[in-house]
Write an enzyme that holds these catalytic residues in place. Sequence first.
Site, mmCIF file in Angstrom:
data_model
loop_
_atom_site.group_PDB
_atom_site.id
_atom_site.type_symbol
_atom_site.label_atom_id
_atom_site.label_comp_id
_atom_site.label_asym_id
_atom_site.label_seq_id
_atom_site.Cartn_x
_atom_site.Cartn_y
_atom_site.Cartn_z
ATOM 1 N N GLU A 70 0.706 -1.195 0.091
ATOM 2 C CA GLU A 70 0.000 -0.078 0.006
ATOM 3 C C GLU A 70 1.058 1.089 -0.014
ATOM 4 O O GLU A 70 1.905 1.257 0.681
ATOM 5 C CB GLU A 70 -0.891 0.034 1.255
ATOM 6 C CG GLU A 70 -1.876 1.168 1.360
ATOM 7 C CD GLU A 70 -2.837 1.018 2.475
ATOM 8 O OE1 GLU A 70 -2.872 0.152 3.075
ATOM 9 O OE2 GLU A 70 -3.834 2.098 2.592
ATOM 10 N N GLU A 84 -12.592 -2.009 2.355
ATOM 11 C CA GLU A 84 -13.253 -1.900 3.667
ATOM 12 C C GLU A 84 -14.212 -0.726 3.791
ATOM 13 O O GLU A 84 -14.141 0.033 4.400
ATOM 14 C CB GLU A 84 -12.101 -1.680 4.845
ATOM 15 C CG GLU A 84 -11.030 -2.899 4.856
ATOM 16 C CD GLU A 84 -10.022 -2.623 6.365
ATOM 17 O OE1 GLU A 84 -9.940 -1.542 6.574
ATOM 18 O OE2 GLU A 84 -9.582 -3.783 6.183
ATOM 19 N N TYR A 116 -6.704 -8.834 11.544
ATOM 20 C CA TYR A 116 -5.431 -8.848 12.266
ATOM 21 C C TYR A 116 -5.646 -9.254 13.377
ATOM 22 O O TYR A 116 -6.624 -8.926 14.049
ATOM 23 C CB TYR A 116 -5.003 -7.135 11.940
ATOM 24 C CG TYR A 116 -4.737 -6.752 10.826
ATOM 25 C CD1 TYR A 116 -3.518 -6.986 9.987
ATOM 26 C CD2 TYR A 116 -5.916 -6.049 9.983
ATOM 27 C CE1 TYR A 116 -3.308 -6.555 8.727
ATOM 28 C CE2 TYR A 116 -5.525 -5.651 8.815
ATOM 29 C CZ TYR A 116 -4.289 -5.825 8.242
ATOM 30 O OH TYR A 116 -3.989 -5.248 6.820
ATOM 31 N N GLU A 154 -6.340 -9.314 3.352
ATOM 32 C CA GLU A 154 -5.716 -8.819 4.409
ATOM 33 C C GLU A 154 -5.577 -9.704 5.656
ATOM 34 O O GLU A 154 -6.714 -9.717 6.368
ATOM 35 C CB GLU A 154 -5.884 -7.543 4.921
ATOM 36 C CG GLU A 154 -5.746 -6.340 3.807
ATOM 37 C CD GLU A 154 -6.034 -4.833 4.307
ATOM 38 O OE1 GLU A 154 -5.845 -4.580 5.315
ATOM 39 O OE2 GLU A 154 -6.379 -4.092 3.398
HETATM 40 O O1 AHR Z 1 -3.073 -2.719 6.054
HETATM 41 C C1 AHR Z 1 -3.141 -1.519 6.923
HETATM 42 C C2 AHR Z 1 -4.764 -1.375 6.697
HETATM 43 O O2 AHR Z 1 -5.503 -1.910 7.480
HETATM 44 C C3 AHR Z 1 -5.184 -1.256 5.311
HETATM 45 O O3 AHR Z 1 -4.894 0.058 4.725
HETATM 46 C C4 AHR Z 1 -6.489 -1.220 5.541
HETATM 47 O O4 AHR Z 1 -7.314 -1.790 4.287
HETATM 48 C C5 AHR Z 1 -6.841 -1.986 6.886
HETATM 49 O O5 AHR Z 1 -7.717 -1.533 7.845
#
Ligand code: AHR
Length: 505
Positions: free
Chosen positions: A31, A177, A248, A296
């Site tokens: 990114e 997102e 995450y 992600e």
């Molecule tokens: O990967 C970091 C961020 O996490 C990305 O920009 C977003 O899509 C997600 O919230």
Amino acid sequence: MAQQLTNAKMVVDKDFKVSEIDPRIYGSFIEHLGRAVYGGIYEPGHPEADDSGFRKDVLELVKELQVPIVRYPGGNMVSAYNWEDGVGPKDKRPSRLELAWRSIENNQVGTNEFMDWAKKAGTDVMMAVNLGTRGIDAARNLLEYTNHPGGTYYSDLRRSHGYEQPHKIKTWCLGNEMDGPWQLGGKTAEEYGRTAYETAKAMKLVDPDIELVSCGSSSSNMPTFPQWEATTLEHTYEYADYVSLHQYYTNYENDTANFLAKSMEMDHFIGTVVSTCDYIKAKKRSNKTINLSFDEWNVWFHSTAEDQKVEPWQTGPPLLEDVYTFEDAVLVGSLLHTLLKHSDRVKMACMAQLVNVIAPIMTDNGGRVWKQTIFYPYYYTSLYGRGTALNPVIHSPKYDSKEFTDVPYLDTSVVYNEEKEELVVFATNRHLENTLKVDCDIRSFEGFVVTEHVVLEHDDPKAVNTVGEEQVKPHHNGKSYMENGHLQGILPKMSWNMIRLHKQK
Ligand code: AHR
């Protein structure tokens, strides 16, 4: 003192197939965020920079990982990105306020440069369009620019920029997102569904060969999950080929046993999204199956406090620079098992991200490049996890943690590569004190012997790799062996392992 033994059993059989693995399950993500691009893949003036400003030392490590696809250019950044700013003569490109990360985007790298980099890295690109501040028009124009051969305004613009041949980008994300309140131009599920449907329609008219990813929830913790998937897919089902998943994992509580069980959360998340896709399939009486793009995933929490202190409006600021520990690497290994276990429906996945930003590869500006702890499970699984995913039957003792019950100490994924006559057992021992001895019946793999046992282990769960010192790296002295036609897998306490077997000649 010798580690105590805990016993587990498993049965592996050629006939217990999950699926052929789509190699794109080992994808990653770059990114325009922090030092991923500026100071990461691109640093003109660096001693390792090539003629285009790309760091060759970084490219080497990306190639080592054999990354099949890289998502680009965002992430949150794409939701206010004007792709036109990043094409044409570099000295004419504007600098902009990049609002997602409050940085300065100087646009010295844009679509064409990234496609050049991807070619050098030997990877495909998964391109995302801006459905935040923009929409159908910008998306169809960008696609015309990248994929149409010539003779139209945008395709000829590309040719005038020195790219005679179209890039033929196959995979496209319909925004990023869009359920997130932080997202520029965020939308309700109805709003997104309609916009994505109309954009998808236009894009498939421009190029019917493309594949489209409809935006799923930003995480399974979102209050609108999984209704978001149900509502948006009602709109996009006809044109979408995949739905995205993002998640995450954190260890703010500093509870290793609980943290290592978090791949079970991923497993549950995937299961719920599969069910939701299939519910809409049933509702629509459709023959088409929507697959999953887990585009992600990673561990992300170490840098959150530091990020608050970073001054805004810099180009390439040090954002999201998590320094990964040994325990993070063990969880990443288990997250990869989970993706493989679901490879019948998860066809693409992107470790987020690739360089400097929550990444397996780190750089110093003007300096060296090094491998984070998480590089290793990603590397081995990407290289050797190709072929057919098998579904082993597992009998493992279990434990309870703060958030999870019945967590098997043994977590594993198994891949059979018929062409290479190779059986690969990826295995995590979640036990924090004991060695796990796994009696593995590999009944349909007669004559197979252990040829390599790679182990990632460390006494300190918090051990990290830094530029000068790689504390966490695998060794090849694993102790697994064959006995009476069974593989005896010896997995040291809290470790990630790869055991390769081949047919004895
Ligand atoms: O990967 C970091 C961020 O996490 C990305 O920009 C977003 O899509 C997600 O919230």
